[in-house]
Scaffold this motif. Structure first.
Motif, PDB file in Angstrom:
ATOM      1  N   ARG A  87       0.841  -1.203   0.000  1.00 24.81           N
ATOM      2  CA  ARG A  87       0.000   0.000   0.000  1.00 24.81           C
ATOM      3  C   ARG A  87       0.875   1.252   0.000  1.00 24.81           C
ATOM      4  NH1 ARG A  87      -2.816  -0.714   4.897  1.00 24.81           N
ATOM      5  NH2 ARG A  87      -1.587   0.931   5.885  1.00 24.81           N
ATOM      6  N   ARG A  88       1.943   1.191   0.799  1.00 27.89           N
ATOM      7  CA  ARG A  88       2.864   2.335   0.877  1.00 27.89           C
ATOM      8  C   ARG A  88       3.494   2.609  -0.495  1.00 27.89           C
ATOM      9  NH1 ARG A  88       2.781   5.922   3.508  1.00 27.89           N
ATOM     10  NH2 ARG A  88       1.464   4.571   4.696  1.00 27.89           N
ATOM     11  N   ILE A  91       1.002   4.405  -2.641  1.00 27.40           N
ATOM     12  CA  ILE A  91       0.827   5.811  -2.258  1.00 27.40           C
ATOM     13  C   ILE A  91       2.064   6.626  -2.640  1.00 27.40           C
ATOM     14  CG2 ILE A  91       0.621   7.356  -0.258  1.00 27.40           C
ATOM     15  CD1 ILE A  91      -1.132   5.099   1.036  1.00 27.40           C
ATOM     16  N   GLN A 106     -10.944  -2.300   5.260  1.00 33.03           N
ATOM     17  CA  GLN A 106     -11.093  -1.016   5.967  1.00 33.03           C
ATOM     18  C   GLN A 106      -9.779  -0.269   6.191  1.00 33.03           C
ATOM     19  OE1 GLN A 106     -14.370   0.311   7.737  1.00 33.03           O
ATOM     20  NE2 GLN A 106     -13.051   1.997   7.088  1.00 33.03           N
ATOM     21  N   GLU A 107      -8.773  -0.986   6.740  1.00 36.94           N
ATOM     22  CA  GLU A 107      -7.520  -0.286   7.079  1.00 36.94           C
ATOM     23  C   GLU A 107      -6.877   0.279   5.797  1.00 36.94           C
ATOM     24  OE1 GLU A 107      -4.926  -3.695   8.104  1.00 36.94           O
ATOM     25  OE2 GLU A 107      -3.225  -2.406   7.723  1.00 36.94           O
ATOM     26  N   HIS A 108      -6.989  -0.462   4.694  1.00 38.67           N
ATOM     27  CA  HIS A 108      -6.418   0.016   3.428  1.00 38.67           C
ATOM     28  C   HIS A 108      -7.216   1.213   2.905  1.00 38.67           C
ATOM     29  CE1 HIS A 108      -3.971  -3.542   3.485  1.00 38.67           C
ATOM     30  NE2 HIS A 108      -5.041  -4.298   3.578  1.00 38.67           N
ATOM     31  N   ASP A 110      -9.024   3.343   4.580  1.00 38.37           N
ATOM     32  CA  ASP A 110      -8.783   4.527   5.413  1.00 38.37           C
ATOM     33  C   ASP A 110      -7.476   5.211   5.010  1.00 38.37           C
ATOM     34  OD1 ASP A 110     -11.050   3.991   6.773  1.00 38.37           O
ATOM     35  OD2 ASP A 110     -10.073   3.138   8.549  1.00 38.37           O
ATOM     36  N   ASP A 111      -6.419   4.420   4.886  1.00 42.08           N
ATOM     37  CA  ASP A 111      -5.109   5.000   4.582  1.00 42.08           C
ATOM     38  C   ASP A 111      -5.082   5.568   3.156  1.00 42.08           C
ATOM     39  OD1 ASP A 111      -2.514   5.672   5.292  1.00 42.08           O
ATOM     40  OD2 ASP A 111      -1.680   3.874   4.349  1.00 42.08           O
ATOM     41  N   LYS A 113      -7.607   6.647   1.372  1.00 37.23           N
ATOM     42  CA  LYS A 113      -8.436   7.848   1.295  1.00 37.23           C
ATOM     43  C   LYS A 113      -7.712   9.046   1.944  1.00 37.23           C
ATOM     44  CE  LYS A 113     -11.964   8.212   0.006  1.00 37.23           C
ATOM     45  NZ  LYS A 113     -12.268   8.623  -1.389  1.00 37.23           N
ATOM     46  N   ARG A 114      -7.015   8.754   3.049  1.00 34.82           N
ATOM     47  CA  ARG A 114      -6.243   9.828   3.715  1.00 34.82           C
ATOM     48  C   ARG A 114      -5.237  10.455   2.756  1.00 34.82           C
ATOM     49  NH1 ARG A 114      -6.131   7.105   8.497  1.00 34.82           N
ATOM     50  NH2 ARG A 114      -4.339   5.864   7.893  1.00 34.82           N
ATOM     51  N   HIS A 115      -4.752   9.631   1.806  1.00 31.08           N
ATOM     52  CA  HIS A 115      -3.753  10.119   0.854  1.00 31.08           C
ATOM     53  C   HIS A 115      -4.381  10.530  -0.481  1.00 31.08           C
ATOM     54  CE1 HIS A 115      -1.123   8.173   3.801  1.00 31.08           C
ATOM     55  NE2 HIS A 115      -0.241   9.075   3.416  1.00 31.08           N
ATOM     56  N   GLY A 116      -5.692  10.701  -0.485  1.00 34.07           N
ATOM     57  CA  GLY A 116      -6.359  11.235  -1.683  1.00 34.07           C
ATOM     58  C   GLY A 116      -6.514  10.233  -2.818  1.00 34.07           C
TER      59      GLY A 116
END
Ligand SMILES: Cc1cc2nc3c(=O)[nH]c(=O)nc-3n(C[C@H](O)[C@H](O)[C@H](O)COP(=O)(O)O)c2cc1C
Length: 329
Positions: A87-88, A91, A106-108, A110-111, A113-116
């Motif tokens: 995932r990193r 991003i 969910q955890e993916h 959330d992260d 979406k946080r990064h647009g």
């Protein structure tokens, strides 16, 4: 031109996506789909490491300047891949669209979406689509029982699943499973979807990075030549019928545990087969849509044809049925 909420949301010209495909979703295919105006997804786990994924993303960028995405598939595994690191890599590579698939993303989500990053979650049931919508994804892709890969355990075909989902889902939605031509695209739109997602059909294109024997086998197969394996493990998978899938079914029929079939179905065998051209070496995903695949065009030829057919059906055949074509002509 067919403009839908899908084309608008993801900034593509055509309402056609190429879903994640283990071993097949690489730069050659993804960039061809992007260049032809659709939305292609690199399959993250096809790359051996997150660093290799970053390189594959860069390689795709060299082949297209159009939008494309990355698929992150979360499936049960004895040794789970380092999902957070993949995932990193997504991003940090500034990919703006991700297709998630599989269990509880969910955890993916959330992260990402946080990064647009815009997320489209692929699932196989209305209840899962609703839960993804609640999780905050931007769109869903719903695989009917016809799909290649993992259709889930409910066995609801797209003809029912897609409109049932359309009645409840508010965000844009792709219909997936069993699509290969313009007729399918129009049907999906009529059922309430905003476009289609295809897997098997894209395997039989010039740009799919697999041995020609697999493409020819897709052309030769009728709609009857697939098997549903792993049902007894509640992890059903739709694959092309071959010596291995038949052996797996035989062992499952004897009530054998997964550990007795694991050596036959391991990912490395599937990959070796795709490279060597031996279609009986491992299992490989394909859906009964093989019955509609009769040639091996380039991705651009395929997508042009689908759009032409769809526009013809809407603008002429259906318009004629409602009397609108005659008055417009
Ligand atoms: C060869 C192949 C590999 C696939 N691998 C994945 C995968 O790794 N992750 C995933 O989410 N879907 C995977 N799929 C499913 C596709 O993304 C898509 O949902 C499905 O193929 C749609 O059904 P269709 O083949 O009838 O078009 C795969 C499909 C194929 C044909």
């Amino acid at each position: 031109m067919l403009h839908t909420r899908f084309t608008e949301l993801f900034g593509v010209e055509r309402p056609i996506a190429q879903g994640g495909m283990m071993w097949v979703g690489r730069a050659e295919l993804v960039s061809a789909v992007a260049n032809a105006g659709g939305l292609g997804f690199i399959t993250a786990l096809t790359q051996p490491t997150p660093e290799a994924l970053a390189r594959e993303i860069a390689r795709t960028r060299e082949m297209t300047d159009k939008p494309f995405g990355v698929n992150l598939t979360i499936l049960p595994s004895i040794t789970p891949p380092p999902y957070a690191e993949y995932r990193r890599a997504i991003i940090e590579s500034k990919v703006t669209i991700v297709e998630t698939a599989g269990f509880k993303p969910q955890e993916h989500v959330d992260d990402l979406k946080r990064h647009g990053v815009k997320v489209i979650h692929k699932c196989t049931a209305v209840r899962h689509a609703l839960s993804a919508e609640r999780m905050g994804v931007d769109a869903v892709s719903i695989d009917g029982f016809e799909c290649a890969g993992h259709p889930g355990e409910d066995d609801i075909p797209g003809l029912i699943l897609i409109p049932a989902a359309a009645d409840k889902i508010k965000i844009p939605m792709l219909a997936s499973g069993g699509f290969a031509d313009g007729r399918g695209l129009v049907a999906a739109l009529a059922l309430g979807a905003d476009g289609i997602n295809m897997g098997t059909r894209f395997c039989a294109t010039k740009e799919a990075p697999i041995h020609d024997n697999f493409k020819n086998s897709l052309v030769e197969a009728s709609e009857l030549q697939t098997d549903l394996i792993f049902r007894s493990y509640r992890n059903s998978a739709r694959v092309a019928r071959n010596a291995i899938s038949q052996e797996v079914l035989r062992l499952e029929g004897e009530g054998r545990p997964f550990s007795d079939v694991a050596h036959l179905v391991k990912g490395a065998r599937g990959r070796e087969g795709y490279l060597s051209g031996d279609t009986d070496h491992g299992i490989w995903s394909a859906g009964p849509v093989t019955g509609l695949i009769r040639d091996i065009p380039s991705v651009a030829e395929l997508m042009d044809r689908i759009m032409r057919e769809a526009e013809e059906i809407i603008g002429r055949r259906l318009a004629r049925l409602t009397g609108q074509y005659a008055s417009a002509a």
